[in-house]
Structures are given as C-alpha cells and as structure tokens.
Design a protein around this motif. Structure first.
Motif, PDB file in Angstrom:
ATOM      1  N   LEU A 146       0.824  -1.196   0.000  1.00 41.96           N
ATOM      2  CA  LEU A 146       0.000   0.000   0.000  1.00 41.96           C
ATOM      3  C   LEU A 146       0.866   1.257   0.000  1.00 41.96           C
ATOM      4  CD1 LEU A 146      -2.992   0.769   0.096  1.00 41.96           C
ATOM      5  CD2 LEU A 146      -2.804   0.847   2.558  1.00 41.96           C
ATOM      6  N   VAL A 147       2.084   1.111   0.468  1.00 45.39           N
ATOM      7  CA  VAL A 147       3.027   2.231   0.484  1.00 45.39           C
ATOM      8  C   VAL A 147       3.188   2.801  -0.918  1.00 45.39           C
ATOM      9  CG1 VAL A 147       5.443   2.836   0.926  1.00 45.39           C
ATOM     10  CG2 VAL A 147       4.210   1.360   2.506  1.00 45.39           C
ATOM     11  N   LEU A 148       3.095   1.954  -1.912  1.00 43.81           N
ATOM     12  CA  LEU A 148       3.215   2.426  -3.293  1.00 43.81           C
ATOM     13  C   LEU A 148       2.130   3.428  -3.646  1.00 43.81           C
ATOM     14  CD1 LEU A 148       4.052  -0.880  -5.144  1.00 43.81           C
ATOM     15  CD2 LEU A 148       5.590   1.003  -4.610  1.00 43.81           C
ATOM     16  N   PHE A 149       0.970   3.290  -3.014  1.00 42.72           N
ATOM     17  CA  PHE A 149      -0.138   4.161  -3.353  1.00 42.72           C
ATOM     18  C   PHE A 149      -0.174   5.425  -2.497  1.00 42.72           C
ATOM     19  CE2 PHE A 149      -1.683  -0.063  -4.608  1.00 42.72           C
ATOM     20  CZ  PHE A 149      -1.804   0.190  -5.962  1.00 42.72           C
ATOM     21  N   VAL A 150       0.333   5.349  -1.284  1.00 40.74           N
ATOM     22  CA  VAL A 150       0.193   6.491  -0.392  1.00 40.74           C
ATOM     23  C   VAL A 150       1.420   7.388  -0.346  1.00 40.74           C
ATOM     24  CG1 VAL A 150      -1.527   5.393   1.063  1.00 40.74           C
ATOM     25  CG2 VAL A 150       0.877   5.184   1.656  1.00 40.74           C
ATOM     26  N   SER A 151       2.561   6.896  -0.773  1.00 35.05           N
ATOM     27  CA  SER A 151       3.747   7.745  -0.740  1.00 35.05           C
ATOM     28  C   SER A 151       3.874   8.520  -2.052  1.00 35.05           C
ATOM     29  CB  SER A 151       4.995   6.902  -0.511  1.00 35.05           C
ATOM     30  OG  SER A 151       5.188   6.018  -1.580  1.00 35.05           O
ATOM     31  N   PRO A 152       4.315   9.765  -1.959  1.00 30.66           N
ATOM     32  CA  PRO A 152       4.507  10.546  -3.183  1.00 30.66           C
ATOM     33  C   PRO A 152       5.570   9.882  -4.066  1.00 30.66           C
ATOM     34  CG  PRO A 152       4.646  11.945  -1.248  1.00 30.66           C
ATOM     35  CD  PRO A 152       4.601  10.529  -0.765  1.00 30.66           C
ATOM     36  N   GLY A 153       5.270   9.711  -5.313  1.00 30.96           N
ATOM     37  CA  GLY A 153       6.206   9.075  -6.230  1.00 30.96           C
ATOM     38  C   GLY A 153       6.296   7.571  -6.040  1.00 30.96           C
ATOM     39  N   GLY A 154       5.338   7.007  -5.343  1.00 31.62           N
ATOM     40  CA  GLY A 154       5.379   5.581  -5.052  1.00 31.62           C
ATOM     41  C   GLY A 154       5.352   4.719  -6.300  1.00 31.62           C
ATOM     42  N   PHE A 155       4.677   5.177  -7.327  1.00 30.79           N
ATOM     43  CA  PHE A 155       4.608   4.398  -8.559  1.00 30.79           C
ATOM     44  C   PHE A 155       5.974   4.301  -9.231  1.00 30.79           C
ATOM     45  CE2 PHE A 155       0.094   5.424  -8.216  1.00 30.79           C
ATOM     46  CZ  PHE A 155      -0.417   4.152  -8.349  1.00 30.79           C
ATOM     47  N   LEU A 156       6.840   5.266  -8.943  1.00 27.56           N
ATOM     48  CA  LEU A 156       8.193   5.191  -9.498  1.00 27.56           C
ATOM     49  C   LEU A 156       8.998   4.090  -8.821  1.00 27.56           C
ATOM     50  CD1 LEU A 156       8.966   9.008  -9.725  1.00 27.56           C
ATOM     51  CD2 LEU A 156       8.153   7.487 -11.534  1.00 27.56           C
ATOM     52  N   ALA A 157       8.595   3.704  -7.616  1.00 30.09           N
ATOM     53  CA  ALA A 157       9.285   2.632  -6.895  1.00 30.09           C
ATOM     54  C   ALA A 157       8.815   1.252  -7.348  1.00 30.09           C
ATOM     55  CB  ALA A 157       9.059   2.788  -5.393  1.00 30.09           C
ATOM     56  N   LEU A 158       7.776   1.180  -8.146  1.00 28.32           N
ATOM     57  CA  LEU A 158       7.239  -0.113  -8.580  1.00 28.32           C
ATOM     58  C   LEU A 158       8.271  -0.960  -9.319  1.00 28.32           C
ATOM     59  CD1 LEU A 158       4.735  -1.827  -8.454  1.00 28.32           C
ATOM     60  CD2 LEU A 158       3.949  -0.761 -10.556  1.00 28.32           C
ATOM     61  N   PRO A 159       9.055  -0.426 -10.262  1.00 30.08           N
ATOM     62  CA  PRO A 159      10.070  -1.267 -10.914  1.00 30.08           C
ATOM     63  C   PRO A 159      11.125  -1.775  -9.925  1.00 30.08           C
ATOM     64  CG  PRO A 159       9.729   0.740 -12.168  1.00 30.08           C
ATOM     65  CD  PRO A 159       8.964   0.891 -10.889  1.00 30.08           C
ATOM     66  N   VAL A 160      11.486  -0.958  -8.936  1.00 29.84           N
ATOM     67  CA  VAL A 160      12.459  -1.390  -7.927  1.00 29.84           C
ATOM     68  C   VAL A 160      11.873  -2.524  -7.089  1.00 29.84           C
ATOM     69  CG1 VAL A 160      13.781  -0.645  -5.904  1.00 29.84           C
ATOM     70  CG2 VAL A 160      13.542   0.881  -7.871  1.00 29.84           C
ATOM     71  N   LEU A 161      10.620  -2.386  -6.711  1.00 29.36           N
ATOM     72  CA  LEU A 161       9.950  -3.435  -5.943  1.00 29.36           C
ATOM     73  C   LEU A 161       9.874  -4.733  -6.750  1.00 29.36           C
ATOM     74  CD1 LEU A 161       8.342  -4.322  -3.434  1.00 29.36           C
ATOM     75  CD2 LEU A 161       6.303  -3.506  -4.607  1.00 29.36           C
ATOM     76  N   ALA A 162       9.542  -4.636  -8.024  1.00 32.41           N
ATOM     77  CA  ALA A 162       9.463  -5.830  -8.872  1.00 32.41           C
ATOM     78  C   ALA A 162      10.830  -6.499  -8.973  1.00 32.41           C
ATOM     79  CB  ALA A 162       8.950  -5.451 -10.256  1.00 32.41           C
ATOM     80  N   TRP A 163      11.883  -5.706  -9.126  1.00 30.30           N
ATOM     81  CA  TRP A 163      13.231  -6.257  -9.194  1.00 30.30           C
ATOM     82  C   TRP A 163      13.586  -6.960  -7.891  1.00 30.30           C
ATOM     83  CZ3 TRP A 163      17.415  -4.911  -6.106  1.00 30.30           C
ATOM     84  CH2 TRP A 163      18.614  -5.495  -6.456  1.00 30.30           C
ATOM     85  N   TRP A 164      13.282  -6.323  -6.753  1.00 31.81           N
ATOM     86  CA  TRP A 164      13.616  -6.881  -5.444  1.00 31.81           C
ATOM     87  C   TRP A 164      12.884  -8.208  -5.213  1.00 31.81           C
ATOM     88  CZ3 TRP A 164      10.652  -7.054  -0.740  1.00 31.81           C
ATOM     89  CH2 TRP A 164      11.402  -7.443   0.361  1.00 31.81           C
ATOM     90  N   LEU A 165      11.594  -8.242  -5.540  1.00 33.28           N
ATOM     91  CA  LEU A 165      10.831  -9.483  -5.379  1.00 33.28           C
ATOM     92  C   LEU A 165      11.374 -10.582  -6.279  1.00 33.28           C
ATOM     93  CD1 LEU A 165       7.221  -8.092  -5.082  1.00 33.28           C
ATOM     94  CD2 LEU A 165       8.605  -9.100  -3.270  1.00 33.28           C
ATOM     95  N   ASP A 166      11.792 -10.225  -7.484  1.00 33.13           N
ATOM     96  CA  ASP A 166      12.355 -11.208  -8.395  1.00 33.13           C
ATOM     97  C   ASP A 166      13.677 -11.748  -7.848  1.00 33.13           C
ATOM     98  OD1 ASP A 166      12.227 -12.683 -10.876  1.00 33.13           O
ATOM     99  OD2 ASP A 166      13.961 -11.472 -11.470  1.00 33.13           O
ATOM    100  N   GLN A 167      14.488 -10.880  -7.263  1.00 38.43           N
ATOM    101  CA  GLN A 167      15.751 -11.323  -6.671  1.00 38.43           C
ATOM    102  C   GLN A 167      15.506 -12.308  -5.538  1.00 38.43           C
ATOM    103  OE1 GLN A 167      18.905 -10.631  -7.722  1.00 38.43           O
ATOM    104  NE2 GLN A 167      17.843  -9.701  -9.448  1.00 38.43           N
ATOM    105  N   ARG A 168      14.509 -12.025  -4.706  1.00 42.40           N
ATOM    106  CA  ARG A 168      14.181 -12.934  -3.607  1.00 42.40           C
ATOM    107  C   ARG A 168      13.723 -14.287  -4.150  1.00 42.40           C
ATOM    108  NH1 ARG A 168       9.896 -10.550   0.000  1.00 42.40           N
ATOM    109  NH2 ARG A 168      10.237 -12.487   1.092  1.00 42.40           N
ATOM    110  N   ARG A 169      12.917 -14.243  -5.222  1.00 42.90           N
ATOM    111  CA  ARG A 169      12.427 -15.489  -5.810  1.00 42.90           C
ATOM    112  C   ARG A 169      13.584 -16.287  -6.397  1.00 42.90           C
ATOM    113  NH1 ARG A 169      10.979 -17.318 -10.712  1.00 42.90           N
ATOM    114  NH2 ARG A 169      11.370 -15.337 -11.704  1.00 42.90           N
ATOM    115  N   GLN A 170      14.500 -15.598  -7.058  1.00 38.68           N
ATOM    116  CA  GLN A 170      15.652 -16.276  -7.658  1.00 38.68           C
ATOM    117  C   GLN A 170      16.518 -16.935  -6.588  1.00 38.68           C
ATOM    118  OE1 GLN A 170      16.228 -16.864 -10.811  1.00 38.68           O
ATOM    119  NE2 GLN A 170      14.442 -15.711 -11.484  1.00 38.68           N
ATOM    120  N   LYS A 171      16.734 -16.254  -5.470  1.00 38.68           N
ATOM    121  CA  LYS A 171      17.528 -16.828  -4.384  1.00 38.68           C
ATOM    122  C   LYS A 171      16.839 -18.046  -3.801  1.00 38.68           C
ATOM    123  CE  LYS A 171      19.848 -12.618  -2.983  1.00 38.68           C
ATOM    124  NZ  LYS A 171      19.968 -11.572  -1.966  1.00 38.68           N
ATOM    125  N   ARG A 172      15.524 -17.940  -3.623  1.00 39.83           N
ATOM    126  CA  ARG A 172      14.766 -19.055  -3.061  1.00 39.83           C
ATOM    127  C   ARG A 172      14.814 -20.259  -4.002  1.00 39.83           C
ATOM    128  NH1 ARG A 172      10.465 -16.384  -1.709  1.00 39.83           N
ATOM    129  NH2 ARG A 172       9.392 -16.699  -3.661  1.00 39.83           N
TER     130      ARG A 172
END
Length: 110
Positions: A71-97
């Motif tokens: 939800l932070v993506l929606f309530v923080s200013p510029g949160g949508f710009l963090a979406l690609p970073v979040l997607a990358w981070w989640l993918d990294q976690r999945r790859q490690k797992r």
C-alpha cells in the motif's frame, strides 16, 4: 498531438485519485488503531488482559494484516516510481529461493 496529451493527463489524474483514495483509507485505518497501543501496554504495565481485551487485540491485528505492505506504493509521493524497484527486489528474492531449493545442474538460467 492533442489526443496523447489529454490521454496522459487523464491517466495521471486517475493515478492521483487512486493514490488519494488509498491515502484516505490508510488514514481511517490508522485512526482506528489508536486504541491498540493502550491495550498492548496494559500487560506491560502489570495488568492482565481480559477476554474482551484479547478479542479487541485480535480484531486490530486482523485489520492491520488486511492492509497490504505494498500500500506504500499508493500512499507515498512518487510511489509508482518505486514499482520497478519493488518488482526487481521481489524477483531477486524469488531467484535466491529457487537457487536454494533446487539442484544447480537443473536450474535454467535466463
């Protein structure tokens, strides 16, 4: 040329409305959570929780769990710009797992 500008403006306005709605929802939830801290501190202050206190704490914790951490993506200013970073981070976690749970010889690298 006017059509793409109007479309972009409409899209940005829609994103702003979505962010504003989620920010309002989060504010309402936070206002309801003000009763949680005194309940949690009750045991620390030497008192016992009654059954009603325990039910109230469970209700508050369920409400907190229903709020998505993303939800932070929606309530923080510029949160949508963090979406690609979040997607990358989640993918990294999945790859490690996947790397830990599978045999390296069978892992397909892309």
């Amino acid at each position: 040329m006017i059509k793409p500008v109007a479309s972009l403006r409409h899209g940005l306005h829609s994103l702003w409305k979505l962010q504003h709605r989620e920010r309002r929802r989060l504010w309402v939830e936070m206002q309801e959570m003000q009763d949680l801290m005194p309940l949690l501190m009750k045991q620390r202050d030497g008192y016992r929780w009654s059954d009603a206190d325990r039910r109230e704490i469970r209700r508050h914790l369920r409400k907190l769990a229903s709020l998505s951490p993303y939800l932070v993506l929606f309530v923080s200013p510029g949160g949508f710009l963090a979406l690609p970073v979040l997607a990358w981070w989640l993918d990294q976690r999945r790859q490690k797992r996947l790397g830990k749970n599978s045999d390296p010889a069978t892992t397909i690298e892309s």
